[in-house]
Design a protein around this motif. Structure first.
Motif, PDB file in Angstrom:
ATOM      1  N   LEU A 544       0.842  -1.208   0.000  1.00  0.00           N
ATOM      2  CA  LEU A 544       0.000   0.000   0.000  1.00  0.00           C
ATOM      3  C   LEU A 544       0.870   1.248   0.000  1.00  0.00           C
ATOM      4  O   LEU A 544       0.588   2.214  -0.708  1.00  0.00           O
ATOM      5  CB  LEU A 544      -0.932  -0.024   1.209  1.00  0.00           C
ATOM      6  CG  LEU A 544      -1.991  -1.139   1.152  1.00  0.00           C
ATOM      7  CD1 LEU A 544      -2.684  -1.292   2.502  1.00  0.00           C
ATOM      8  CD2 LEU A 544      -3.019  -0.858   0.059  1.00  0.00           C
ATOM      9  N   ASP A 545       1.945   1.243   0.796  1.00  0.00           N
ATOM     10  CA  ASP A 545       2.879   2.364   0.772  1.00  0.00           C
ATOM     11  C   ASP A 545       3.470   2.533  -0.620  1.00  0.00           C
ATOM     12  O   ASP A 545       3.508   3.623  -1.174  1.00  0.00           O
ATOM     13  CB  ASP A 545       4.018   2.130   1.767  1.00  0.00           C
ATOM     14  CG  ASP A 545       3.601   2.451   3.196  1.00  0.00           C
ATOM     15  OD1 ASP A 545       2.576   3.139   3.366  1.00  0.00           O
ATOM     16  OD2 ASP A 545       4.292   2.006   4.121  1.00  0.00           O
ATOM     17  N   ALA A 546       3.944   1.426  -1.164  1.00  0.00           N
ATOM     18  CA  ALA A 546       4.605   1.480  -2.467  1.00  0.00           C
ATOM     19  C   ALA A 546       3.666   2.064  -3.521  1.00  0.00           C
ATOM     20  O   ALA A 546       4.078   2.867  -4.361  1.00  0.00           O
ATOM     21  CB  ALA A 546       5.088   0.088  -2.877  1.00  0.00           C
ATOM     22  N   LEU A 547       2.387   1.673  -3.462  1.00  0.00           N
ATOM     23  CA  LEU A 547       1.431   2.176  -4.448  1.00  0.00           C
ATOM     24  C   LEU A 547       1.205   3.684  -4.293  1.00  0.00           C
ATOM     25  O   LEU A 547       0.722   4.332  -5.221  1.00  0.00           O
ATOM     26  CB  LEU A 547       0.094   1.436  -4.329  1.00  0.00           C
ATOM     27  CG  LEU A 547       0.102  -0.066  -4.648  1.00  0.00           C
ATOM     28  CD1 LEU A 547      -1.294  -0.643  -4.511  1.00  0.00           C
ATOM     29  CD2 LEU A 547       0.652  -0.351  -6.043  1.00  0.00           C
ATOM     30  N   SER A 548       1.565   4.224  -3.128  1.00  0.00           N
ATOM     31  CA  SER A 548       1.354   5.660  -2.894  1.00  0.00           C
ATOM     32  C   SER A 548       2.527   6.513  -3.340  1.00  0.00           C
ATOM     33  O   SER A 548       2.473   7.731  -3.255  1.00  0.00           O
ATOM     34  CB  SER A 548       1.135   5.907  -1.398  1.00  0.00           C
ATOM     35  OG  SER A 548       0.209   5.001  -0.876  1.00  0.00           O
ATOM     36  N   TYR A 549       3.622   5.868  -3.724  1.00  0.00           N
ATOM     37  CA  TYR A 549       4.823   6.624  -4.088  1.00  0.00           C
ATOM     38  C   TYR A 549       5.115   6.531  -5.582  1.00  0.00           C
ATOM     39  O   TYR A 549       6.250   6.276  -5.990  1.00  0.00           O
ATOM     40  CB  TYR A 549       6.030   6.117  -3.287  1.00  0.00           C
ATOM     41  CG  TYR A 549       6.020   6.507  -1.827  1.00  0.00           C
ATOM     42  CD1 TYR A 549       6.073   7.854  -1.449  1.00  0.00           C
ATOM     43  CD2 TYR A 549       5.958   5.552  -0.832  1.00  0.00           C
ATOM     44  CE1 TYR A 549       6.071   8.214  -0.103  1.00  0.00           C
ATOM     45  CE2 TYR A 549       5.958   5.904   0.514  1.00  0.00           C
ATOM     46  CZ  TYR A 549       6.009   7.241   0.863  1.00  0.00           C
ATOM     47  OH  TYR A 549       6.011   7.614   2.185  1.00  0.00           O
ATOM     48  N   GLY A 550       4.096   6.671  -6.405  1.00  0.00           N
ATOM     49  CA  GLY A 550       4.355   6.700  -7.843  1.00  0.00           C
ATOM     50  C   GLY A 550       4.466   5.311  -8.455  1.00  0.00           C
ATOM     51  O   GLY A 550       5.475   4.978  -9.071  1.00  0.00           O
ATOM     52  N   ALA A 551       3.409   4.509  -8.277  1.00  0.00           N
ATOM     53  CA  ALA A 551       3.396   3.180  -8.904  1.00  0.00           C
ATOM     54  C   ALA A 551       2.889   3.314 -10.331  1.00  0.00           C
ATOM     55  O   ALA A 551       1.846   3.911 -10.561  1.00  0.00           O
ATOM     56  CB  ALA A 551       2.495   2.241  -8.114  1.00  0.00           C
ATOM     57  N   PRO A 552       3.586   2.770 -11.297  1.00  0.00           N
ATOM     58  CA  PRO A 552       3.108   2.837 -12.682  1.00  0.00           C
ATOM     59  C   PRO A 552       2.004   1.802 -12.912  1.00  0.00           C
ATOM     60  O   PRO A 552       1.930   0.818 -12.176  1.00  0.00           O
ATOM     61  CB  PRO A 552       4.355   2.464 -13.486  1.00  0.00           C
ATOM     62  CG  PRO A 552       5.080   1.507 -12.590  1.00  0.00           C
ATOM     63  CD  PRO A 552       4.839   2.009 -11.179  1.00  0.00           C
ATOM     64  N   PRO A 553       1.168   1.998 -13.912  1.00  0.00           N
ATOM     65  CA  PRO A 553       0.262   0.906 -14.304  1.00  0.00           C
ATOM     66  C   PRO A 553       1.100  -0.306 -14.662  1.00  0.00           C
ATOM     67  O   PRO A 553       2.149  -0.165 -15.301  1.00  0.00           O
ATOM     68  CB  PRO A 553      -0.439   1.460 -15.551  1.00  0.00           C
ATOM     69  CG  PRO A 553      -0.206   2.937 -15.526  1.00  0.00           C
ATOM     70  CD  PRO A 553       1.069   3.159 -14.800  1.00  0.00           C
ATOM     71  N   HIS A 554       0.688  -1.466 -14.216  1.00  0.00           N
ATOM     72  CA  HIS A 554       1.507  -2.656 -14.494  1.00  0.00           C
ATOM     73  C   HIS A 554       0.661  -3.912 -14.494  1.00  0.00           C
ATOM     74  O   HIS A 554      -0.456  -3.930 -13.983  1.00  0.00           O
ATOM     75  CB  HIS A 554       2.661  -2.769 -13.493  1.00  0.00           C
ATOM     76  CG  HIS A 554       2.243  -2.928 -12.061  1.00  0.00           C
ATOM     77  ND1 HIS A 554       1.752  -1.879 -11.305  1.00  0.00           N
ATOM     78  CD2 HIS A 554       2.246  -3.999 -11.236  1.00  0.00           C
ATOM     79  CE1 HIS A 554       1.482  -2.294 -10.079  1.00  0.00           C
ATOM     80  NE2 HIS A 554       1.760  -3.590 -10.007  1.00  0.00           N
ATOM     81  N   GLY A 555       1.219  -4.942 -15.080  1.00  0.00           N
ATOM     82  CA  GLY A 555       0.536  -6.224 -15.149  1.00  0.00           C
ATOM     83  C   GLY A 555       1.530  -7.311 -15.459  1.00  0.00           C
ATOM     84  O   GLY A 555       2.663  -7.028 -15.859  1.00  0.00           O
ATOM     85  N   GLY A 556       1.118  -8.540 -15.267  1.00  0.00           N
ATOM     86  CA  GLY A 556       2.064  -9.625 -15.501  1.00  0.00           C
ATOM     87  C   GLY A 556       1.379 -10.962 -15.572  1.00  0.00           C
ATOM     88  O   GLY A 556       0.156 -11.050 -15.748  1.00  0.00           O
ATOM     89  N   ILE A 557       2.187 -11.970 -15.412  1.00  0.00           N
ATOM     90  CA  ILE A 557       1.671 -13.336 -15.566  1.00  0.00           C
ATOM     91  C   ILE A 557       2.669 -14.305 -14.960  1.00  0.00           C
ATOM     92  O   ILE A 557       3.828 -13.950 -14.726  1.00  0.00           O
ATOM     93  CB  ILE A 557       1.436 -13.656 -17.066  1.00  0.00           C
ATOM     94  CG1 ILE A 557       0.531 -14.882 -17.242  1.00  0.00           C
ATOM     95  CG2 ILE A 557       2.765 -13.831 -17.799  1.00  0.00           C
ATOM     96  CD1 ILE A 557      -0.120 -15.001 -18.602  1.00  0.00           C
TER      97      ILE A 557
END
Lengths: 613, 613
Positions: A544-557
């Motif tokens: 949650l912290d990480a998502l608040s510090y400029g997380a780019p849109p991302h996806g994976g598999i």
């Protein structure tokens, strides 16, 4: 005990050193090499004593070469040649020569040549084997696993391991070329009660605390995206402490990937490009230029499963409207209760005996909770069975048209809750396809399945749980349901996710999604799963912290490497593509692991065992 | 909390998809691209508002590009540009143009160009950072580890991870080309009390039994040789539950290798070829065409350690004969008791103050159990110190000649048990070399150390233990000691092994050996280690069996990948080349692992914790 020499003289050691340095691959020698002096080392695979001649098939990793030990050549050392036995390890020097035309062995790559032995040394002896290396069809898997070092000497196992290595290298080479960075994530992880059961590792330095082995590096790979790595991959061991089903292992290998600044299209394009290149290179199979896509809804409707085997057709057909016009009360009730009524036509299935059908009925009752299994055979004069009397002529004709049945076919029916209907007919479809050889050999049907629900309702508790995992992004157009508590209660299971699975020949080989990259949305999804903010922060605070510090849109598999290999190598089980697999009880028969440990070890970890009563 | 948008409109989503598809690498753009329309995505690294112009340094994985948001261009969207802050994530479309000559930034690869923004979208916001990404010299390591996703955005960390990935790929590519097969060995292993402490994993399916995480795949790789794989490698996580010293991690990455039909020469040739190629490719460092070799004996005699740093000379010199002719009772007694007396001349060391020397004396007493530290400064008129009076003029001259000292140097002396002398002077050598800048920068001194003893005597118990591990082969010419119980008791520590370590700049980067490939010899070595046959069969039964079924001669090595990277990247700690390292207490500050777990999880595993009182 073997009588292997314990040591070599200085002269022998020097000779062995010369062999080591000049050793050629036995399986690579050809008629063109005839006349040359050749040194090879390996195992005595087959042995034949013909008086003054001893013939040995020498095996090394590259293949097999026939050696000829000639008494007139070897003189007083011929006794030693006669003392050779299966799986003795030898080093040999000799002259390669062409075989006489009548002695050529066309089955062997080296079949036109043989090595006339001038000098040789026994490097190790072998006890008689518990099973032969070359013909072992009646050896049980337990014995194979116990003596895995012998089992691995077999062609099939060696080839599987070599192809496994090639597959890994090919994937890495392709991904490196495509700008992916391999990052190693920790094995000693934090336990998160979500998902399957964790393997735990007691910490000695932090007493009464535990690490967990990763079920997947999910959070770490998302963290790597927040860290700006943009394209990550890793071929990595993952762990699940589950009751092992038929073809699962407690530790398995995953190709794990994550990308930033992507949407579903970019991810699937990247992966299709990778698999086309890798599968062509390693297995010489050409996958389609574009992988077809199917919605989760269509997959379940038509094939009864979210991992449809598209090598053959045989779709499930909805006949609820016909059933309602019939006199067949079971189906009519099913429809009234909000259930489904579907049919499956099996070409050529009319030859099933009453006993066959009884067995199938037992099976669907046991395994899929079906109430029973209705069927009709398409005979020369139409559909016949004990239930056909409940359908009038017109309805029977309508059924035949709807299911596409022809004389000689059988139609199975299921009328029940949707899940029971789909499980029953979906599994019946696979079983019948095998029974009647409807699956083309060497066919490769690959398909993306997408449009999964974000949540599914637990059949028992009625509570919603993540279909994939709680970090999967919902479709933007369904966010209003997510954020409206009242609507969510009623329609929560209608929210679709941005997840995608890759299905090959009816097996899920990979699954992934576009992730939530926003802390608020992540909190909202966790809240809908019954996890309040405090609990969320305790478990996933760093995400949650990480998502608040400029997380780019991302996806994976993540792809299951063991499964991919099993499919492309046509093996029965993933155990056949893993060097040292465990049994269904999680046991290593070779090393006898797990095992008891010293009580001192446990004391240091400040744990004690609870004895079984 | 951030004010990031929770969702995008369909139009925005389509625009983002276009950016995703057409995105270029920001750091790759050059003057030659000027004039073209360019799309980039990344993070706001630096931000400068100059009235009608906003300048942003956009950072993505490839580098940095200057963006110009011009009010006259963007009109009503300029407010949004002014609202950008550090680490916001944006997607941008614009026209690349050359900067005015006076605005060119020579420090930046993209310094000749800038992107005039036509259109942009904010993909995510960021809270103000706990520390700046670009200048963080005063940020403690704890903070860096806690916010690792921010720390990893720094150039140094990103470069380390990229080079780590390249190193791994380069090794794999080279080894695949050299005929090596990568085989994955199990992580859930059997606990063997030999060696360091195991991490244990309780088994739920076999209650009261435990797996152990591998300290190395030693037995499995030997099994692979028995299985006929001939050339195996794996880049693999290994685990040791030790009290973590300065620069150790509970999990670390090893390049693990094993080969059949080899002797020391073939192994080291193979490895030298690999490292020369890989290190050249990844770090652009040319290693020597042949790596020098040094005996363990010479290493200890001359450098006081089995991992000598050969970037500089400064050898330890034996002066026992001179000491015996002196009046210095401490040294004379040391020699009489069978100890050693050695000297170390430090060029330029005479400038050390009395306080410096007192500190060094405290250090060697504390860390190496030295009784004290004698020294003499070489002054204009010869060697001087409080102890020089015990040596007559001739002996002092002899000392100067023997140690090669010149005016301005200092000579340190140690007279004690051999281990104390070597530890003291060996470590002093390293410390003085750093103190006086005697280590040439960017020098790479690599050396094989070989001829280790097979066993070493425990200082306390007097019992013999393996120097490497019990599977290391003894030298053939010392087997008669091994097999003669009486001789073994007296001379067991004289048996040399077929082990080899690779030492780079004074760090051991790899160690391996030719293995025992004969069951009887393996049993003999285990017996000499106090392990009787029954115990041996219980612990290593599968290895002993495997050795009896045609095991080829084999040997291998394991390299510490973390260490290799740390050295070639000139980093302080292996934590700087690991994405998610743990602290010295084995703690992950980011994810807060290890952690407490549910009592239910422990019950399922049938263990309970012993609380700390």
């Amino acid at each position: 005990m073997s009588e292997a020499p314990l040591s070599f003289t200085a002269q022998e050691t020097a000779y062995i050193a010369r062999l080591n340095r000049n050793r050629q691959k036995a399986g690579d020698l050809r008629a063109a090499n005839a006349g040359s002096t050749v040194m090879v080392s390996g195992w005595v695979f087959r042995y034949r004593d013909q008086g003054g001649l001893v013939f040995v098939d020498l095996r090394d990793r590259s293949g097999i070469l026939q050696l000829v030990f000639d008494k007139s050549e070897l003189k007083d050392r011929f006794d030693e040649a006669q003392a050779l036995r299966g799986e003795f390890v030898i080093g040999v020097e000799g002259t390669l020569r062409k075989r006489a035309p009548e002695a050529v062995n066309a089955k062997l790559a080296t079949g036109e040549v043989e090595l006339l032995v001038k000098e040789f040394i026994i490097l190790n002896r072998s006890r008689p084997l518990p099973f032969p290396i070359d013909e072992y069809s009646d050896v049980g898997e337990e014995t194979r696993l116990r003596f895995r070092y012998l089992d691995l000497r077999r062609d099939e196992m060696r080839d599987a391991m070599i192809l496994r290595s090639r597959l890994n290298q090919s994937i890495r080479r392709h991904l490196e070329g495509d700008g992916f960075i391999e990052v190693e994530t920790p094995v000693l992880n934090k336990s998160t009660p979500e998902g399957a059961r964790d393997f735990l590792v007691p910490s000695r330095l932090s007493p009464n605390k535990f690490y967990a082995l990763p079920q997947s590096p999910q959070l770490f790979k998302q963290i790597l995206m927040v860290a700006g790595f943009e394209k990550y991959f890793q071929i990595v061991k993952c762990f699940r402490d589950e009751d092992l089903r038929a073809d699962r292992q407690p530790e398995f290998t995953q190709l794990d990937m994550e990308m930033s600044f992507v949407d579903e299209g970019v991810v699937t394009d990247t992966l299709e490009k990778m698999w086309r290149s890798v599968i062509k290179e390693v297995f010489e199979v050409q996958l389609p230029a574009e992988f077809p896509r199917m919605s989760h809804y269509d997959a379940v409707e038509n094939y009864g499963t979210d991992r449809p085997d598209l090598r053959f057709d045989m779709k499930l057909v909805d006949i609820a409207d016909i059933a309602q016009r019939s006199e067949f009360q079971v189906f009519k009730t099913a429809v009234e209760k909000g259930g489904r009524v579907k049919a499956l036509c099996v070409p050529g299935g009319a030859e099933l005996s009453r006993k066959d059908i009884d067995e199938l009925t037992e099976w669907v009752k046991q395994d899929f909770k079906a109430g029973g299994l209705a069927w009709m055979k398409h005979e020369a004069d139409g559909l016949k069975s004990v239930v056909s009397k409940f359908f009038n002529e017109d309805l029977l004709k309508e059924l035949a048209v709807r299911t596409g049945s022809k004389p000689g076919d059988i139609i199975f029916f299921a009328g029940d809750k949707p899940k029971v209907v789909h499980d029953t007919l979906g599994n019946l479809r696979l079983r019948m396809a095998k029974r009647f050889n409807l699956i083309p050999e060497n066919a490769w049907a690959i398909v993306w399945v997408e449009g999964f629900p974000l949540f599914e309702r637990d059949a028992d508790s009625g509570e919603l749980a993540s279909v994939h995992h709680p970090f999967t992004a919902p479709l933007d157009e369904h966010l209003d349901i997510l954020f409206d508590e009242e609507r969510f209660k009623k329609e929560g299971d209608k929210i679709l996710s941005r997840a995608y699975d890759l299905v090959l020949n009816g097996s899920e080989i990979g699954g992934g999604s576009i992730r939530i990259h926003n802390a608020e949305m992540q909190l909202a999804v966790l809240r809908r799963l019954g996890i309040n903010e405090e609990e969320a922060r305790e478990k996933f605070g760093f995400l949650l912290d990480a998502l608040s510090y400029g997380a780019p849109p991302h996806g994976g598999i993540a792809f299951g490497i063991d499964r991919v290999l099993t499919l492309f190598l046509h093996r029965e089980s993933i155990r056949d593509v893993i060097a040292f697999p465990k049994t269904q009880k999680g046991f290593c028969l070779m090393s006898q692991s797990p095992s008891s440990v010293d009580v001192k070890q446990l004391q240091e970890l400040r744990i004690r065992t609870i004895p079984l009563n």
